[in-house]
Motif scaffolding. Structure first.
Motif, PDB file in Angstrom:
ATOM      1  N   LEU B  52       0.868  -1.178   0.000  1.00  0.00           N
ATOM      2  CA  LEU B  52       0.000   0.000   0.000  1.00  0.00           C
ATOM      3  C   LEU B  52       0.899   1.220   0.000  1.00  0.00           C
ATOM      4  CD1 LEU B  52      -2.814   1.308   0.475  1.00  0.00           C
ATOM      5  CD2 LEU B  52      -2.338   1.160   2.878  1.00  0.00           C
ATOM      6  N   SER B  53       0.904   1.923  -1.117  1.00  0.00           N
ATOM      7  CA  SER B  53       1.870   3.011  -1.226  1.00  0.00           C
ATOM      8  C   SER B  53       1.406   4.263  -0.505  1.00  0.00           C
ATOM      9  CB  SER B  53       2.110   3.303  -2.701  1.00  0.00           C
ATOM     10  OG  SER B  53       2.830   4.460  -2.852  1.00  0.00           O
ATOM     11  N   SER B  54       0.123   4.623  -0.652  1.00  0.00           N
ATOM     12  CA  SER B  54      -0.264   5.923  -0.108  1.00  0.00           C
ATOM     13  C   SER B  54      -1.746   5.943   0.213  1.00  0.00           C
ATOM     14  CB  SER B  54       0.102   6.993  -1.140  1.00  0.00           C
ATOM     15  OG  SER B  54      -0.821   8.012  -1.171  1.00  0.00           O
ATOM     16  N   VAL B  55      -2.076   6.536   1.351  1.00  0.00           N
ATOM     17  CA  VAL B  55      -3.468   6.735   1.742  1.00  0.00           C
ATOM     18  C   VAL B  55      -3.665   8.234   1.848  1.00  0.00           C
ATOM     19  CG1 VAL B  55      -5.175   6.369   3.534  1.00  0.00           C
ATOM     20  CG2 VAL B  55      -3.484   4.628   3.089  1.00  0.00           C
ATOM     21  N   THR B  56      -4.617   8.775   1.130  1.00  0.00           N
ATOM     22  CA  THR B  56      -4.800  10.220   1.113  1.00  0.00           C
ATOM     23  C   THR B  56      -6.236  10.556   1.429  1.00  0.00           C
ATOM     24  OG1 THR B  56      -3.378  10.128  -0.807  1.00  0.00           O
ATOM     25  CG2 THR B  56      -4.316  12.222  -0.277  1.00  0.00           C
ATOM     26  N   GLY B  57      -6.459  11.628   2.170  1.00  0.00           N
ATOM     27  CA  GLY B  57      -7.813  12.128   2.329  1.00  0.00           C
ATOM     28  C   GLY B  57      -8.006  13.289   1.376  1.00  0.00           C
ATOM     29  N   LEU B  64     -16.352  13.686   1.671  1.00  0.00           N
ATOM     30  CA  LEU B  64     -14.920  13.497   1.902  1.00  0.00           C
ATOM     31  C   LEU B  64     -14.520  12.170   1.282  1.00  0.00           C
ATOM     32  CD1 LEU B  64     -14.683  14.416   5.669  1.00  0.00           C
ATOM     33  CD2 LEU B  64     -13.905  15.788   3.796  1.00  0.00           C
ATOM     34  N   GLU B  65     -13.293  12.078   0.867  1.00  0.00           N
ATOM     35  CA  GLU B  65     -12.889  10.878   0.145  1.00  0.00           C
ATOM     36  C   GLU B  65     -11.557  10.393   0.681  1.00  0.00           C
ATOM     37  OE1 GLU B  65     -13.733  10.414  -4.321  1.00  0.00           O
ATOM     38  OE2 GLU B  65     -11.659  11.025  -4.126  1.00  0.00           O
ATOM     39  N   SER B  66     -11.352   9.112   0.576  1.00  0.00           N
ATOM     40  CA  SER B  66     -10.078   8.520   0.980  1.00  0.00           C
ATOM     41  C   SER B  66      -9.573   7.736  -0.219  1.00  0.00           C
ATOM     42  CB  SER B  66     -10.322   7.607   2.172  1.00  0.00           C
ATOM     43  OG  SER B  66      -9.155   7.275   2.815  1.00  0.00           O
ATOM     44  N   VAL B  67      -8.333   8.001  -0.639  1.00  0.00           N
ATOM     45  CA  VAL B  67      -7.806   7.414  -1.877  1.00  0.00           C
ATOM     46  C   VAL B  67      -6.639   6.511  -1.517  1.00  0.00           C
ATOM     47  CG1 VAL B  67      -6.850   7.959  -4.125  1.00  0.00           C
ATOM     48  CG2 VAL B  67      -8.428   9.507  -3.070  1.00  0.00           C
ATOM     49  N   TYR B  68      -6.620   5.328  -2.062  1.00  0.00           N
ATOM     50  CA  TYR B  68      -5.571   4.350  -1.747  1.00  0.00           C
ATOM     51  C   TYR B  68      -4.844   3.971  -3.029  1.00  0.00           C
ATOM     52  CZ  TYR B  68      -8.538   3.731   2.344  1.00  0.00           C
ATOM     53  OH  TYR B  68      -9.299   3.946   3.453  1.00  0.00           O
ATOM     54  N   GLY B  78       2.065  -2.485 -11.819  1.00  0.00           N
ATOM     55  CA  GLY B  78       1.647  -1.106 -11.676  1.00  0.00           C
ATOM     56  C   GLY B  78       0.492  -0.920 -10.728  1.00  0.00           C
ATOM     57  N   SER B  79      -0.019   0.282 -10.692  1.00  0.00           N
ATOM     58  CA  SER B  79      -0.847   0.666  -9.574  1.00  0.00           C
ATOM     59  C   SER B  79      -2.308   0.414  -9.841  1.00  0.00           C
ATOM     60  CB  SER B  79      -0.644   2.147  -9.275  1.00  0.00           C
ATOM     61  OG  SER B  79      -1.151   2.895 -10.342  1.00  0.00           O
ATOM     62  N   ILE B  80      -3.043   0.265  -8.757  1.00  0.00           N
ATOM     63  CA  ILE B  80      -4.499   0.291  -8.783  1.00  0.00           C
ATOM     64  C   ILE B  80      -4.894   1.325  -7.725  1.00  0.00           C
ATOM     65  CG2 ILE B  80      -4.586  -1.686  -7.224  1.00  0.00           C
ATOM     66  CD1 ILE B  80      -7.241  -1.179  -9.734  1.00  0.00           C
ATOM     67  N   VAL B  81      -5.863   2.146  -8.061  1.00  0.00           N
ATOM     68  CA  VAL B  81      -6.263   3.219  -7.161  1.00  0.00           C
ATOM     69  C   VAL B  81      -7.671   2.910  -6.668  1.00  0.00           C
ATOM     70  CG1 VAL B  81      -6.572   5.689  -6.946  1.00  0.00           C
ATOM     71  CG2 VAL B  81      -4.908   4.807  -8.533  1.00  0.00           C
ATOM     72  N   LEU B  82      -7.861   2.904  -5.349  1.00  0.00           N
ATOM     73  CA  LEU B  82      -9.189   2.669  -4.789  1.00  0.00           C
ATOM     74  C   LEU B  82      -9.668   3.944  -4.134  1.00  0.00           C
ATOM     75  CD1 LEU B  82      -8.721  -0.698  -2.896  1.00  0.00           C
ATOM     76  CD2 LEU B  82      -9.917  -0.361  -5.019  1.00  0.00           C
ATOM     77  N   ARG B  83     -10.979   4.158  -4.168  1.00  0.00           N
ATOM     78  CA  ARG B  83     -11.538   5.327  -3.506  1.00  0.00           C
ATOM     79  C   ARG B  83     -12.684   4.902  -2.618  1.00  0.00           C
ATOM     80  NH1 ARG B  83      -9.912   8.731  -7.977  1.00  0.00           N
ATOM     81  NH2 ARG B  83     -10.150  10.712  -7.001  1.00  0.00           N
TER      82      ARG B  83
END
Lengths: 385, 194, 213
Positions: B52-57, B64-68, B78-83
């Motif tokens: 898990l590279s990064s957790v962002t609000g 409000l959103e949280s992005v992974y 490569g990456s997969i982005v979850l919201r």
């Protein structure tokens, strides 16, 4: 040591009274304003909780009110030892967002600056680790003697020794004249001799070996699960270097190895950094041979040098990451079409590498805890952004 | 693998989970499904997203959103982005710390700056600001308080400790208390000439 | 080898350095590299950027700044404060009345130098400007910031020459355009009045331009 499952209430069995102390925030060995709440039984660490935020400057909110190019000097100040790498990360993120291409010569110069920064960082970190061990400043000043030559170079190229503000979206700010490339070639040729002398001083030193081997062992599965990156991860044996995985910029043209450690203790982290300096010298050697004259700035982005407030990237988001000397430095940017970003987030490697500090230090003595913190290699500007 | 293929794979493995494709990322519509989706991504032999590279609000005004960002160290993929989205009044999201230990500090940061409470987090408290700080600094409607102006509570605190407060300051604090406002800092405006 | 050999090897390195520091000259391996400031100084690099300064061409009254406010808008920490000057009738002039830079806020990024369209503000090399007071001494006003073009040539010769060449080129182009416009106006005044328009159908259609050979 736990193997990858989390148990945050790690407690070492002890009998007797415990002493709760504060290491920091004013402390010569915590690499900045960083506090650790330690509970000690005698000299053994029973629990350790890091407390940070003393250097929190809310860099992410500052960037929401500025144009994209105006954030560049602020990224210098995140990891203030390696400003060129931070600039690299931010320009990579925005170039991904707006699909901007970078000309050849600018790519070569970027790689040269990034690798020089890596050398500067690793050699200083080894010096600071030895400082924590008690070798008061001799290795630091040996390292700083070489660092001075490279910082003088940065001053000649970009205008400032540490806060370089050198990269721009689509290229770099000033061109590098041939005389400076000659000087870089001189530094690269003389560095292996200095590194051999540095290693003679340190690598087989019995005091270093006794104090650093088998101290702070990090198992590989825990490292991957805890999102550790950088030399700390590679010292535990996991082969993951973003320069080889993402192949960003022109790193796929260079021939270099990724040094790995076996045990993941403090000695391995020190030695992986020494080997990485040698690999960086190889990359520099190849880059200096292959660099050719050319342009340094994407033609479409040249007008935006004069008016950064008019640069409006398309709506979207991007996550650009680089292999900074401390780990994976990532920039997450969301644009809404206006000249200011909507959301700007820094994925700071030092901040995330501190997740397992408690796990590494449990059961060791207080003096070992300081050495383990030195090997994690934090810089507070990044931890607190 | 492309994002659409990963979406199809997850929907096959976990029936009942609703995903939506938003700008190259996967939005998990029901936030309670997030740990199951993350576990599936981590353990599936074709994907193995173990890093898990990064957790962002993030604050998008109505929610409000949280992005992974997830990567695979084993497959070097490569990456997969979850919201995951939640509302502003009572933001709660499930925590990913039982699955990825690296989310620990980053979720604390999102809580500190945005107010998103992550359930099942082992240590949910502020990380950058001090514990008794009020407010969520990174939200778009946050107003920074003016550190020079004293409020009624500040006057009381100072006088209790024997500090003399001038009459002008006390009058201003009383005025603020009557109108019910807080001392808000003025944003810097730069030059008066536009 | 025997236990303790590593330590002895390291001590040999430091001993060698100790004796070499007496005999080697500056620049060689093992020499002392301290520059005893302030008696000895390192040579200044041209690109070194510290705080900004304003340029005037011949006398401080002819400063290049026109108070366009672009540097104040671009400055990241917003340390520049400009107020335009008005003449006695209330008409705005192309000069600043007030130009303040707060050096306690300025972070030496150089963006004001990049953004200025009139080559009026550049980064200086002065760094010995420490003051004893906390608040007012480091707020520099227009008079403190004005320095001559000759000074600019002294500290940054390459950049100053490039800037002068660019300004001269712009000046020459402007003069050429003015001269051409003047010549066209005189030719139009001397020429006979134009013939009356011909009836439709008699004027030949316009010819396409001949390609250059």
């Amino acid at each position: 040591m736990n193997k990858g499952e989390i148990s945050p209430k790690n407690e070492v069995q002890h009998d007797g009274q415990t002493l709760e102390i504060n290491v920091g925030p004013q402390h010569p060995s915590t690499h900045g304003v960083f506090r650790m709440n330690m509970v000690l039984d005698g000299e053994t660490v029973v629990s350790l909780k890091p407390v940070m935020g003393y250097l929190h400057r809310n860099h992410e909110q500052i960037a929401e009110n500025m144009s994209y190019a105006a954030s560049m000097p602020y990224t210098d100040r995140l990891d203030y030892f390696n400003s060129m790498s931070n600039n690299f990360g931010w320009s990579l993120a925005v170039e991904k967002l707006a699909a901007i291409e970078v000309p050849e010569r600018a790519q070569y110069i970027r790689v040269i600056m990034a690798e020089l920064t890596r050398i500067v960082n690793h050699v200083s970190v080894i010096g600071f680790l030895l400082n924590d061990l008690g070798a008061f400043f001799t290795p630091v000043l040996y390292a700083f003697r070489e660092r001075e030559k490279i910082l003088d170079l940065f001053e000649e190229v970009s205008g400032a020794r540490m806060m370089c503000n050198y990269f721009r979206f689509g290229g770099i700010k000033y061109d590098v004249p041939q005389s400076v490339l000659e000087r870089i070639r001189e530094i690269v040729d003389k560095f292996p001799k200095f590194l051999d002398e540095f290693e003679t001083l340190l690598t087989k030193n019995e005091i270093l070996c006794m104090r650093c081997q088998n101290v702070g062992v990090l198992p590989a599965e825990l490292a991957v699960n805890a999102s550790i990156t950088g030399p700390m991860l590679r010292a535990s044996g996991v082969n993951y270097d973003i320069r080889k995985v993402d192949k960003y910029s022109i790193y796929d043209r260079f021939n270099f190895k990724v040094p790995l450690g076996k045990k993941g203790d403090v000695y391995d982290r020190y030695y992986v950094r020494v080997l990485e300096i040698r690999e960086s010298l190889k990359i520099l050697d190849q880059a200096l041979k292959e660099i050719k004259p050319g342009e340094i700035m994407n033609k479409k982005m040249v007008p935006f040098l004069k008016s950064p407030r008019n640069f409006k990237p398309p709506v979207g988001e991007a996550y650009g990451r680089v292999e900074a000397p401390k780990g994976e430095l990532g920039f997450y940017v969301v644009s809404d079409g206006t000249p200011q970003p909507w959301r700007y987030h820094v994925r700071a490697p030092s901040f995330i590498n501190l997740t397992i500090l408690e796990d590494l230090c449990l059961g060791h003595k207080l003096a070992d805890a300081i050495v383990i913190l030195g090997s994690v290699d934090i810089v507070l500007g990044e931890v607190d952004h | 693998m492309k994002t659409e293929e990963i979406k199809a794979l997850i929907e096959k493995a976990l029936p009942g989970v609703k995903l939506k494709l938003v700008r190259e990322s996967l939005l998990v519509e029901n936030a309670a499904d997030l740990p199951r989706v993350a576990k599936c991504l981590k353990e599936d032999p074709a994907l193995k997203f173990d890093y898990l590279s990064s957790v962002t609000g993030a604050d998008y005004l109505t929610y409000l959103e949280s992005v992974y960002h997830l990567y695979s160290m084993e497959k070097k993929a490569g990456s997969i982005v979850l919201r995951a989205r939640t509302d502003r009044a009572n933001p709660r999201l499930p925590s990913l710390v039982p699955i990825y230990r690296g989310a620990e500090y980053q979720e604390r940061e999102a809580y500190d700056l945005y107010g998103i409470v992550y359930e099942n987090h082992p240590d949910m408290r502020r990380i950058f600001m001090w514990d008794s700080f009020e407010g969520w600094p990174m939200r778009k409607d946050y107003e920074q308080e003016d550190s020079e102006t004293l409020e009624a509570a500040d006057v009381e605190w100072l006088e209790k400790r024997g500090v003399k407060v001038s009459d002008a300051d006390r009058a201003k604090a009383e005025e603020l208390r009557k109108t019910g406002k807080r001392a808000v800092a003025q944003k810097p405006t730069g030059s008066p000439e536009a | 080898m025997f236990y303790g050999y590593g330590i002895l090897q390291g001590m040999w390195v430091t001993l060698k350095q100790f004796f070499a520091s007496y005999f080697k000259k500056r620049g060689q391996d093992g020499a002392l590299f301290t520059v005893e400031y302030p008696e000895q100084r390192l040579p200044e690099k041209e690109r070194f950027r510290n705080f900004p300064f304003l340029i005037y061409d011949k006398e401080p009254e002819n400063l290049r700044c026109v108070a366009c406010d672009i540097c104040a808008k671009e400055c990241p920490p917003k340390c520049i404060y400009i107020v335009r000057e008005f003449d006695k009738d209330g008409k705005p002039l192309k000069r600043p009345a007030i130009f303040d830079i707060d050096f306690t806020v300025c972070m030496n990024c150089g963006i004001c130098e990049e953004a200025c369209p009139f080559e009026a503000i550049y980064m200086d090399h002065e760094f010995e400007i420490a003051s004893a007071e906390r608040n007012d001494d480091l707020l520099y006003h227009k008079d403190d910031l004005l320095k001559s073009n000759a000074y600019f040539h002294k500290i940054r010769p390459n950049d100053a020459t490039a800037v002068d060449a660019k300004l001269k080129e712009a000046e020459d182009k402007k003069k050429a355009a003015e001269a051409a416009a003047k010549a066209k106006a005189e030719a139009a005044a001397k020429a006979p009045p134009p013939p009356p328009p011909a009836a439709p159908g008699t004027t030949p259609p316009p010819q396409p331009p001949k390609p250059a050979v």
